[in-house]
Write an enzyme that holds these catalytic residues in place. Structure first.
Site, PDB file in Angstrom:
ATOM      1  N   HIS A 436       0.836  -1.071  -0.176  1.00  0.00           N
ATOM      2  CA  HIS A 436       0.072  -0.034  -0.051  1.00  0.00           C
ATOM      3  C   HIS A 436       0.842   1.261  -0.054  1.00  0.00           C
ATOM      4  O   HIS A 436       0.550   2.354  -0.548  1.00  0.00           O
ATOM      5  CB  HIS A 436      -0.996  -0.002   1.235  1.00  0.00           C
ATOM      6  CG  HIS A 436      -2.057  -1.090   0.817  1.00  0.00           C
ATOM      7  ND1 HIS A 436      -1.975  -2.552   1.565  1.00  0.00           N
ATOM      8  CD2 HIS A 436      -3.178  -0.969   0.119  1.00  0.00           C
ATOM      9  CE1 HIS A 436      -3.139  -3.162   0.900  1.00  0.00           C
ATOM     10  NE2 HIS A 436      -3.940  -2.189   0.372  1.00  0.00           N
ATOM     11  N   ASP A 697      -4.690  -8.603  -3.748  1.00  0.00           N
ATOM     12  CA  ASP A 697      -4.965  -9.492  -2.822  1.00  0.00           C
ATOM     13  C   ASP A 697      -5.205 -10.769  -3.560  1.00  0.00           C
ATOM     14  O   ASP A 697      -4.832 -12.003  -2.961  1.00  0.00           O
ATOM     15  CB  ASP A 697      -6.091  -9.083  -1.969  1.00  0.00           C
ATOM     16  CG  ASP A 697      -5.566  -8.056  -1.100  1.00  0.00           C
ATOM     17  OD1 ASP A 697      -4.614  -8.538  -0.261  1.00  0.00           O
ATOM     18  OD2 ASP A 697      -6.240  -6.962  -0.694  1.00  0.00           O
ATOM     19  N   CYS A 741      -9.064  -3.369 -10.774  1.00  0.00           N
ATOM     20  CA  CYS A 741      -8.283  -2.278  -9.827  1.00  0.00           C
ATOM     21  C   CYS A 741      -7.132  -2.556  -9.120  1.00  0.00           C
ATOM     22  O   CYS A 741      -6.465  -1.469  -8.601  1.00  0.00           O
ATOM     23  CB  CYS A 741      -9.433  -1.615  -9.282  1.00  0.00           C
ATOM     24  SG  CYS A 741      -9.915  -2.303  -7.706  1.00  0.00           S
TER      25      CYS A 741
END
Ligand code: PEP
Ligand code: MG
Length: 779
Positions: A436, A697, A741
């Site tokens: 992130h 993920d 995304c």
């Protein structure tokens, strides 16, 4: 003299054992022999009421303080970490009390008994200690009289003469962190003090238990060092200490230019862009703490110890942070903090921050750059303890003049607060392109290179970097700077205004390029570059540094600001994706053994439905004049989606009842990040209005490969056939539109494969749009 008086005038004993039962039984044994004429306290066992095996520095500290004995106190320990815990507790005692406390190397049961007998007879502390050490003598004489006689005849050194070992440092890196930490750990595990000094400055000898003090000696290749200690196990200790200094050699440094791609250290571009500037080692990004005071020293000390214990628990899960764990037991750091609390009445956070920054600046001043880089570990540790003390991080992690930061694993909460005007680029020793932190830096346009070898920067003052290729140039020459300048111009051209939102493919279909954003600046860039819409608005990034839940109104304002530049275009806002590497302090998920598989995303939202409902109300209100879509992170089962929809409907009813204008109805969709969703996509038909593949993920869960682990980057690749197969299956099985995304959508190597799977909507960081447009046009 009555009993009470006699007890006050005797040396006290503290029994430290891993087993509460053993300590209680030893006390009973002693009391049966000496009666009540001995002052004795127990610190034994761990966990609730000492039911588990273990020792605890806080308990030991409390036991010593409970005796509060002017005659002095002898501490008897059973084994192993009992010594370490006692050392730690002693390090936290005020100097005046500590001077009257001794640790015994005698056997636990027999030593306690002989010590108690001596103490109850009125012996001095030194005599009681001697008696405890002789605790085995009677048994030894009976069982092996020859040994004991031989022992007697041997010249047993008294406590003061030291055993000494001298050795030469052959390591090119000098005495660096690994061997220094190994030595400190060995020394900490003994009750007898040991010391280290450079032969050239023999008077400047420091405790071998203190990692900061050892590093402070600035020992270099070729230096002769002395190790000194005393006690019956002195030689064994010196053998082990010398061996661990030899074993933990640093590999010789190579300084390639630009950095070579080695198998182990393979610098990688993680956020495109070019930067050049002064290099600042800024691993810890230490939190500033305003100086504040506390009159209740005992309370401050207790708070400090609890924070230390909490951080020790956190670090025990991370073998890689072993050096930090050793630093946490560093007597110099603990003593300094305790003194500041007790003598200067600083509160726990101020005292700790001062100790850490002093120790770190001493290391900063060392001549060896590799050792200098260790200040980062100290600062990082400093921040961990400050966080455990409830201190929040600075809003601006770097306040100095514009520079490139060399960091040690950038956290998303820190990445979020980097100001591109001050931070020209970030070079990370660890890191991952899918973290992130990387996602945030791509969004804010700060070039980011991961997995860099710090040795390369040993003597670097100035650095140039290409965040796309991962190339790094320590102290670049003029020729390199000219080449970089040209590349930079091309990069800027690509990111000036454009119309990169739609591509007609050779088969006549339209590929839409959308943008992932988390800030108003990114949304403005998305608009400028002509993105079709916002495919992912990550809301959790608004809150990473918030201690409490922002209220509905302020959430609504933040959302309005980010959405404003994309007025008139579709905007997919994702509900809070808290947990794993994005913990939010107001969603108390608790400690989990495996947070990536724990209560994150929608699981956490359903566990805290009030927080979820509040955010949904803020979204509906902020999206009143927008083409708002709401998306759920980390969905696993259709049942979760049903529950979430009920909360959404309720949020709408509440807003209606309160008369708040808001967007309704809104498309409500899911992220496909868990392989179960991909495999059972048909079950979501009719329930979800859209599907967005979270390939970051989905890849880590499909390939069992932690997305933030730099060493698994090759394995954790979204182009793996298993991941592509899941994508293809979702496109086939879903009645709702499927977009993507995750970072793979903006990767020019992988995106064409996703298009082959039938995906026609790619959402990526705005700086990637023009490149993707050029790459995919005409395919
Ligand atoms: C993903 O997992 O691909 C995704 C977009 O979500 P995040 O990276 O925020 O976990
Ligand atoms: Mg995700």
């Amino acid at each position: 003299m009555n009993t009470a008086e006699s007890r006050i005038n005797t040396v006290g004993l503290v029994l430290v054992s891993h087993s509460r039962a053993l300590a209680l039984a030893t006390e009973t044994l002693i009391r049966q022999v000496t009666g009540s004429d001995v002052r004795l306290a127990i610190a034994a066992g761990a966990g609730d009421e000492g039911a588990d095996l273990g020792t605890d520095a806080l308990q030991i500290l409390a036991a010593i303080e409970s005796l509060d004995n002017p005659m002095g106190t002898l501490v008897l320990m059973d084994m192993g970490s009992a010594l370490l815990s006692t050392e730690t507790a002693l390090g936290l005692l005020p100097e005046s009390v500590r001077a009257r406390v001794l640790m015994s190397s005698g056997p636990f049961v027999e030593g306690a008994m002989t010590a108690a007998l001596a103490a109850s007879g009125g012996a001095s502390l030194a005599e009681v200690q001697q008696e405890a050490e002789n605790g085995l003598r009677m048994k030894q004489q009976q069982l092996a009289p020859d040994n004991i006689t031989a022992e007697k005849n041997r010249q047993i050194p008294a406590a003061t003469p030291k055993h000494q070992r001298s050795l030469h440092l052959s390591d090119p890196a000098g005495l660096h962190l690994r061997p220094a930490a190994a030595l400190a750990k060995l020394a900490l595990a003994r009750s007898t003090p040991s010391f280290i000094a450079a032969a050239k400055h023999p008077d400047n000898r420091v405790s071998a238990s203190s990692l900061t003090a050892i590093l402070g000696l600035d020992l270099r290749q070729g230096d002769e060092i002395y190790l000194q200690t005393s006690g019956p196990d002195a030689d064994a200790f010196l053998d082990r200490a010398a061996a661990c200094l030899q074993e933990n050699q640093h590999p010789p440094a190579k300084i390639p230019t630009p950095v070579e791609n080695e198998a182990t250290k393979h610098p990688q571009g993680a956020a495109p862009g070019f930067a050049q500037g002064p290099l600042i080692i800024r691993d810890g990004l230490v939190t500033t703490v305003p100086r504040s005071y506390c009159d209740d020293c005992a309370k401050a000390l207790h708070k400090f110890l609890e924070a230390i214990a909490e951080v020790r628990r956190q670090l025990s899960d991370h073998p890689i942070l072993e050096a930090q764990n050793v630093l946490l037991s560093d007597p110099a750091l603990l003593e300094k903090t305790t003194t500041l609390i007790q003598n200067e009445h600083l509160d726990a956070a101020s005292a700790w921050a001062q100790s850490i920054s002093q120790a770190a600046s001493q290391i900063d001043a060392l001549s060896d750059p590799i050792l200098r880089a260790r200040a980062a570990d100290l600062r990082d540790l400093g921040n961990r303890v400050l966080q455990a003390l409830g201190v929040t991080a600075d809003s601006q992690p770097w306040q100095g003049p514009p520079a490139i930061l060399l960091v040690n694993e950038l956290l998303p909460s820190v990445a979020l607060r980097l100001n591109p005007k001050q931070v020209l680029g970030v070079i990370d020793r660890h890191g991952s392109a899918n973290s992130h932190a990387a996602i945030l830096l791509r969004g804010s346009g700060i070039p980011y290179v991961i997995n860099a070898d710090p040795v390369v920067f040993a003597n670097t003052q100035y650095v140039a970097m290409d965040g796309k290729t991962g190339e790094l140039w320590p102290d670049p020459d003029a020729q390199i700077l000219v080449t970089l300048h040209d590349r930079e111009r091309m990069h800027q051209d690509q990111n000036s205004a454009g119309s990169y939102g739609q591509i007609t493919l050779n088969d006549g279909s339209t590929l839409e390029l959308w943008a992932n954003v988390a800030s108003t600046a990114e949304a403005a860039a998305a608009r400028r570059l002509g993105a079709t819409g916002i495919g992912l608005l990550r809301t959790e990034f608004f809150f990473l540094d918030q201690k409490t839940l922002p209220d509905e109104e302020s959430q609504c304002q933040s959302l309005r600001q980010v959405m404003a530049p994309m007025q008139g275009l579709p905007i997919v806002v994702r509900a809070l994706d808290a947990g794993a590497d994005k913990p939010l302090s107001f969603i108390p998920i608790g400690t989990e053994a495996n947070p990536a598989l724990g209560r994150r995303g929608l699981r956490a939202l359903l566990a805290y439905p009030d927080i979820f409902a509040l955010q949904l109300r803020a979204m509906l209100r902020a999206g009143q004049d927008h083409d708002l879509h709401i998306m759920l992170p980390m969905v696993t089962n259709p049942e979760e989606l049903r529950s979430a929809r009920m909360i959404l409907d309720q949020a709408h009813r509440e807003l209606e009842a309160a008369g708040h204008p808001h967007r309704w109805p809104v498309p409500f969709g899911i992220m496909a990040e868990v392989p179960a969703v991909a495999l059972c996509m048909k079950q979501f038909n009719g329930l979800t209005d859209f599907v967005s593949i979270g390939s970051n993920d989905l890849t880590q869960y499909t390939l069992a490969s932690d997305r933030s682990n730099a060493l698994l980057q090759t394995l954790g690749n979204a182009a793996h056939p298993a991941v592509l197969e899941l994508c293809r299956k979702m496109v086939q099985d879903s009645h709702a539109p499927v977009s993507i995304c995750g970072e793979a959508a903006g990767d020019p190597q992988i995106a064409p494969l996703l298009v082959d799977c039938g995906i026609r909507r790619l959402s990526m960081a705005p700086p990637r749009l023009s490149n993707m447009y050029t790459r995919v046009s005409g395919t």
